[in-house]
Design a protein around this motif. Structure first.
Motif, PDB file in Angstrom:
ATOM      1  N   GLY A  18      77.463  -5.076  75.168  1.00 23.10           N
ATOM      2  CA  GLY A  18      76.660  -3.952  74.686  1.00 23.10           C
ATOM      3  C   GLY A  18      76.746  -3.766  73.184  1.00 23.10           C
ATOM      4  N   SER A  21      74.776  -7.638  71.718  1.00 21.17           N
ATOM      5  CA  SER A  21      73.539  -8.153  72.302  1.00 21.17           C
ATOM      6  C   SER A  21      72.351  -8.020  71.347  1.00 21.17           C
ATOM      7  CB  SER A  21      73.223  -7.397  73.588  1.00 21.17           C
ATOM      8  OG  SER A  21      71.984  -7.803  74.103  1.00 21.17           O
ATOM      9  N   LEU A  24      70.129  -4.928  71.828  1.00 22.00           N
ATOM     10  CA  LEU A  24      70.577  -3.627  71.321  1.00 22.00           C
ATOM     11  C   LEU A  24      69.555  -3.018  70.358  1.00 22.00           C
ATOM     12  CD1 LEU A  24      72.949  -1.613  71.309  1.00 22.00           C
ATOM     13  CD2 LEU A  24      73.872  -2.895  69.392  1.00 22.00           C
ATOM     14  N   SER A  51      73.963   1.127  73.163  1.00 28.05           N
ATOM     15  CA  SER A  51      75.050   0.255  73.589  1.00 28.05           C
ATOM     16  C   SER A  51      75.413   0.505  75.052  1.00 28.05           C
ATOM     17  CB  SER A  51      76.270   0.479  72.694  1.00 28.05           C
ATOM     18  OG  SER A  51      77.353  -0.294  73.137  1.00 28.05           O
ATOM     19  N   VAL A  54      72.595  -1.059  77.252  1.00 26.63           N
ATOM     20  CA  VAL A  54      72.699  -2.516  77.323  1.00 26.63           C
ATOM     21  C   VAL A  54      73.918  -2.927  78.145  1.00 26.63           C
ATOM     22  CG1 VAL A  54      73.032  -4.607  75.948  1.00 26.63           C
ATOM     23  CG2 VAL A  54      71.427  -2.876  75.188  1.00 26.63           C
TER      24      VAL A  54
END
Length: 100
Positions: A18, A21, A24, A51, A54
């Motif tokens: 998170g 990625s 994000l 975050s 994700v």
């Protein structure tokens, strides 16, 4: 490795994904859709919320191969290791995308 340790490592790996990625920034861009109006859209709040979104998506997406493995006859401990492997793969791809 116990099942509790495998699950804890899976969640920690998803939380790391998170943060790194490429998705994000996309989720953060759409913060007017998912961010409640009672919260101010500061950079910290948007980043934290994106975050978490994700990370949760990673946890759900990496559970699909584990569910298939369990359906095909894997033990619950084996399915947890498949889940950890899926989360680790997604996190590794996110880190590679961030570096490249």
């Amino acid at each position: 490795m116990t099942d509790e340790t495998a699950f804890t490592l899976t969640v920690a790996t998803c939380l790391l994904h998170g943060l790194v990625s490429p998705a994000l920034m996309i989720v953060a861009f759409f913060h007017p859709v998912w961010l409640p109006e009672m919260l101010p859209p500061t950079a910290e709040i948007v980043f934290y919320g994106a975050s978490l979104i994700v990370s949760t998506g990673t946890l759900l997406l990496s559970a699909v191969p584990a569910a298939v493995a369990e359906r095909m006859g894997a033990t619950p401990g084996g399915a947890l290791r498949v889940w950890l492997g899926g989360a680790a793969l997604l996190t590794a791809l996110g880190i590679l995308a961030r570096m490249g």
